[in-house]
Motif scaffolding. Structure first.
Motif, mmCIF file in Angstrom:
data_model
loop_
_atom_site.group_PDB
_atom_site.id
_atom_site.type_symbol
_atom_site.label_atom_id
_atom_site.label_comp_id
_atom_site.label_asym_id
_atom_site.label_seq_id
_atom_site.Cartn_x
_atom_site.Cartn_y
_atom_site.Cartn_z
ATOM 1 N N CYS A 46 0.844 -1.198 0.000
ATOM 2 C CA CYS A 46 0.000 0.000 0.000
ATOM 3 C C CYS A 46 0.882 1.252 0.000
ATOM 4 C CB CYS A 46 -0.976 0.020 1.167
ATOM 5 S SG CYS A 46 -0.273 0.293 2.787
ATOM 6 N N THR A 47 0.370 2.277 -0.684
ATOM 7 C CA THR A 47 1.088 3.554 -0.783
ATOM 8 C C THR A 47 1.318 4.163 0.592
ATOM 9 O OG1 THR A 47 0.317 3.976 -3.022
ATOM 10 C CG2 THR A 47 0.888 5.910 -1.703
ATOM 11 N N ASP A 48 0.332 4.031 1.490
ATOM 12 C CA ASP A 48 0.479 4.536 2.856
ATOM 13 C C ASP A 48 1.813 4.130 3.467
ATOM 14 O OD1 ASP A 48 -1.529 6.183 3.957
ATOM 15 O OD2 ASP A 48 -2.937 4.530 4.026
ATOM 16 N N ASP A 49 2.097 2.834 3.444
ATOM 17 C CA ASP A 49 3.309 2.337 4.100
ATOM 18 C C ASP A 49 4.568 2.624 3.287
ATOM 19 O OD1 ASP A 49 1.997 1.380 6.345
ATOM 20 O OD2 ASP A 49 1.624 -0.586 5.459
ATOM 21 N N VAL A 50 4.472 2.525 1.978
ATOM 22 C CA VAL A 50 5.644 2.825 1.150
ATOM 23 C C VAL A 50 6.085 4.273 1.364
ATOM 24 C CG1 VAL A 50 6.476 3.068 -1.218
ATOM 25 C CG2 VAL A 50 5.126 1.068 -0.563
ATOM 26 N N ALA A 51 5.114 5.189 1.463
ATOM 27 C CA ALA A 51 5.440 6.597 1.705
ATOM 28 C C ALA A 51 6.142 6.778 3.043
ATOM 29 C CB ALA A 51 4.174 7.438 1.648
ATOM 30 N N ARG A 52 5.649 6.084 4.063
ATOM 31 C CA ARG A 52 6.305 6.167 5.370
ATOM 32 C C ARG A 52 7.695 5.552 5.318
ATOM 33 N NH1 ARG A 52 0.877 5.022 8.943
ATOM 34 N NH2 ARG A 52 0.571 3.409 7.376
ATOM 35 N N GLY A 53 7.852 4.511 4.489
ATOM 36 C CA GLY A 53 9.176 3.934 4.317
ATOM 37 C C GLY A 53 10.142 4.922 3.701
ATOM 38 N N LEU A 70 16.468 0.842 -0.677
ATOM 39 C CA LEU A 70 15.085 0.990 -0.207
ATOM 40 C C LEU A 70 14.486 2.290 -0.716
ATOM 41 C CD1 LEU A 70 15.071 -0.197 3.527
ATOM 42 C CD2 LEU A 70 14.540 -1.507 1.463
ATOM 43 N N ALA A 71 15.244 3.373 -0.629
ATOM 44 C CA ALA A 71 14.731 4.667 -1.090
ATOM 45 C C ALA A 71 14.381 4.613 -2.574
ATOM 46 C CB ALA A 71 15.760 5.765 -0.824
ATOM 47 N N GLU A 72 15.237 3.981 -3.377
ATOM 48 C CA GLU A 72 14.970 3.857 -4.809
ATOM 49 C C GLU A 72 13.693 3.056 -5.047
ATOM 50 O OE1 GLU A 72 16.914 1.748 -8.790
ATOM 51 O OE2 GLU A 72 18.108 1.956 -6.961
ATOM 52 N N THR A 73 13.530 1.956 -4.323
ATOM 53 C CA THR A 73 12.337 1.110 -4.478
ATOM 54 C C THR A 73 11.077 1.867 -4.090
ATOM 55 O OG1 THR A 73 13.634 -0.896 -4.047
ATOM 56 C CG2 THR A 73 11.245 -1.036 -3.730
ATOM 57 N N TYR A 74 11.116 2.544 -2.957
ATOM 58 C CA TYR A 74 9.927 3.256 -2.482
ATOM 59 C C TYR A 74 9.584 4.437 -3.390
ATOM 60 C CZ TYR A 74 10.903 0.607 1.819
ATOM 61 O OH TYR A 74 11.146 -0.391 2.741
ATOM 62 N N LEU A 75 10.591 5.155 -3.833
ATOM 63 C CA LEU A 75 10.334 6.289 -4.722
ATOM 64 C C LEU A 75 9.743 5.811 -6.047
ATOM 65 C CD1 LEU A 75 10.521 9.272 -5.465
ATOM 66 C CD2 LEU A 75 12.912 8.899 -6.089
ATOM 67 N N THR A 76 10.282 4.739 -6.591
ATOM 68 C CA THR A 76 9.753 4.192 -7.837
ATOM 69 C C THR A 76 8.293 3.777 -7.675
ATOM 70 O OG1 THR A 76 11.947 3.416 -8.484
ATOM 71 C CG2 THR A 76 10.065 2.394 -9.578
ATOM 72 N N PHE A 77 7.978 3.140 -6.556
ATOM 73 C CA PHE A 77 6.598 2.730 -6.280
ATOM 74 C C PHE A 77 5.677 3.950 -6.281
ATOM 75 C CE2 PHE A 77 2.938 1.790 -3.721
ATOM 76 C CZ PHE A 77 2.680 0.441 -3.870
ATOM 77 N N LEU A 78 6.067 5.018 -5.583
ATOM 78 C CA LEU A 78 5.211 6.196 -5.475
ATOM 79 C C LEU A 78 5.025 6.888 -6.818
ATOM 80 C CD1 LEU A 78 6.410 7.754 -2.091
ATOM 81 C CD2 LEU A 78 4.420 6.296 -2.514
ATOM 82 N N VAL A 79 6.083 6.952 -7.602
ATOM 83 C CA VAL A 79 5.969 7.574 -8.925
ATOM 84 C C VAL A 79 4.976 6.806 -9.794
ATOM 85 C CG1 VAL A 79 7.212 8.057 -11.071
ATOM 86 C CG2 VAL A 79 8.218 8.697 -8.866
ATOM 87 N N GLY A 105 -7.112 10.280 -0.699
ATOM 88 C CA GLY A 105 -7.237 9.837 0.685
ATOM 89 C C GLY A 105 -5.967 10.075 1.475
ATOM 90 N N ASP A 106 -5.897 9.473 2.645
ATOM 91 C CA ASP A 106 -4.719 9.631 3.499
ATOM 92 C C ASP A 106 -3.433 9.290 2.759
ATOM 93 O OD1 ASP A 106 -6.384 10.370 5.537
ATOM 94 O OD2 ASP A 106 -5.984 8.626 6.802
ATOM 95 N N TRP A 107 -3.509 8.293 1.868
ATOM 96 C CA TRP A 107 -2.309 7.864 1.143
ATOM 97 C C TRP A 107 -1.765 8.969 0.242
ATOM 98 C CZ3 TRP A 107 -7.201 5.992 0.847
ATOM 99 C CH2 TRP A 107 -7.911 6.221 -0.337
ATOM 100 N N TRP A 108 -2.634 9.811 -0.304
ATOM 101 C CA TRP A 108 -2.158 10.980 -1.067
ATOM 102 C C TRP A 108 -1.346 11.890 -0.143
ATOM 103 C CZ3 TRP A 108 -3.923 15.958 0.271
ATOM 104 C CH2 TRP A 108 -3.453 17.002 -0.548
ATOM 105 N N GLY A 109 -1.882 12.166 1.044
ATOM 106 C CA GLY A 109 -1.155 13.015 1.982
ATOM 107 C C GLY A 109 0.152 12.405 2.426
ATOM 108 N N ARG A 110 0.131 11.115 2.719
ATOM 109 C CA ARG A 110 1.370 10.471 3.166
ATOM 110 C C ARG A 110 2.380 10.386 2.036
ATOM 111 N NH1 ARG A 110 -1.780 6.936 6.745
ATOM 112 N NH2 ARG A 110 -1.400 7.598 8.880
#
Length: 346
Positions: A46-53, A70-79, A105-110
């Motif tokens: 979920c985007t919620d947790d990836v953003a917090r990561g 990890l940062a590369e993986t999470y950033l790629t996911f969010l993009v 939703g909250d995930w947009w904010g996170r």
């Protein structure tokens, strides 16, 4: 799933542990849930947790190669989660199919909070640049949900640390504070709403940040009043008693359980910000209590993380500790311990 977990005799503060976060991350993203320490792949990401990561790894001043990955993986996911209009998908199945529509939703904010933190703090220039582009694409949108606006506003506050002249971030931060509103004048309930839900301290934090950035003394004082009242509501018998997952409604009896780590992490974040903008180190006392809650200074007197795996336990219930180690609780543990290591780094 519960088990008795004895608190250690010496509650020395550990360094933020990332090995369980690495365990929960594959080449796509961060698995949301775990059974004990084993990722539950069937529940997906979920985007919620990836953003917090992305947020916690971007806070690390000198990340090891594994954290850069990890940062590369999470950033790629969010993009890839972001739609052309700046909104975000939240849920991705293990088969890499989005199961929802992009929304605010909250995930947009996170997502904006994580992207703003990466854009402001990450040591890798390409990650900062890519995160800023994604933040900019989403920062023109507005959510009707106060929590979503609060999380987005905290991302804007991060951008303004690095670029005080960023008008898009300044406008988003101001709009986030306006969306939250002013606390009730009744000192017995110094909150804008009749119900406290989850991660409530984030709402107070964004009001404090907005007042500080704008030089608005009244707004900053309102946020500090909210946070003071909330902090005091968390104190019981000399330690922290976070709000239960069901929340708390005005003029009702407050329940004790289930307690979840996200409440402690949000309080630590907000109190670190309050200490930074006021210079009052009493707020750091609460940050220390947040750390100690994980180490055993809580209602049950038990540790809320597993030293062997590095995972944070999912909650404290009336029956004991829920020893599952999902992403949210593990990220809450890491974020809280980061403040104790460098309490004025926010």
């Amino acid at each position: 799933m519960t088990a008795p977990v004895e608190a250690p005799a010496r509650r020395t503060t550990p360094t933020p542990p990332f090995h369980h976060l690495i365990r929960l991350t594959d080449d796509t993203g961060l698995f949301e849930h775990a059974q004990y320490a084993i990722a539950r792949r069937e529940h997906g990401y979920c985007t919620d947790d990836v953003a917090r990561g992305l947020l916690v790894v971007s806070r690390e001043p000198d990340p090891a190669p594994a954290l850069l990955r990890l940062a590369e993986t999470y950033l790629t996911f969010l993009v890839h989660a972001q739609a052309a209009d700046g909104s975000f998908h939240n849920r991705l199945s293990f088969e890499r199919r989005w199961t929802d529509r992009p929304e605010l939703g909250d995930w947009w904010g996170r997502a904006l909070w994580g992207l703003g933190t990466a854009a402001a703090r990450h040591p890798a220039g390409w990650i900062r640049d890519s995160a800023l582009r994604a933040f900019t694409a989403g920062a023109a949108r507005r959510s009707p949900a106060p929590h979503a606006m609060a999380f987005a506003g905290l991302g804007a506050a991060e951008i303004l640390r690095a670029d005080p002249g960023n008008e898009l971030a300044a406008t988003l931060l101001a709009d986030a504070a306006s969306a939250i509103g002013w606390p009730d004048p009744d000192p017995a309930w110094s909150w804008p709403y009749p119900h406290l839900s989850y991660a409530s301290a984030a709402l107070a934090e964004v009001v404090i940040a907005a007042g500080h950035r704008r030089g608005d003394v009244a707004l900053r004082a309102a946020g500090l009043r909210m946070l003071t009242w909330l902090r005091d509501a968390h104190l019981a018998d000399g330690h922290l008693r976070p709000l239960p997952v069901a929340g708390w409604t005005r003029r009702t009896v407050r329940q004790r359980y289930d307690q979840q780590p996200i409440e402690i992490a949000a309080l630590a974040d907000a109190c670190a910000t309050a200490a930074e903008v006021t210079g009052d180190e009493q707020w750091l006392v609460t940050v220390g209590q947040c750390v100690q809650w994980f180490l055993g200074d809580n209602d049950a007197g038990v540790t809320m993380w597993d030293r062997a795996t590095g995972g944070g336990f999912d909650g404290l219930t009336a029956q004991g500790v829920n020893v599952n180690q999902g992403a949210e609780s593990t990220l809450a543990l890491i974020a809280t311990l980061q403040h104790k290591r460098t309490p004025r780094s926010r």
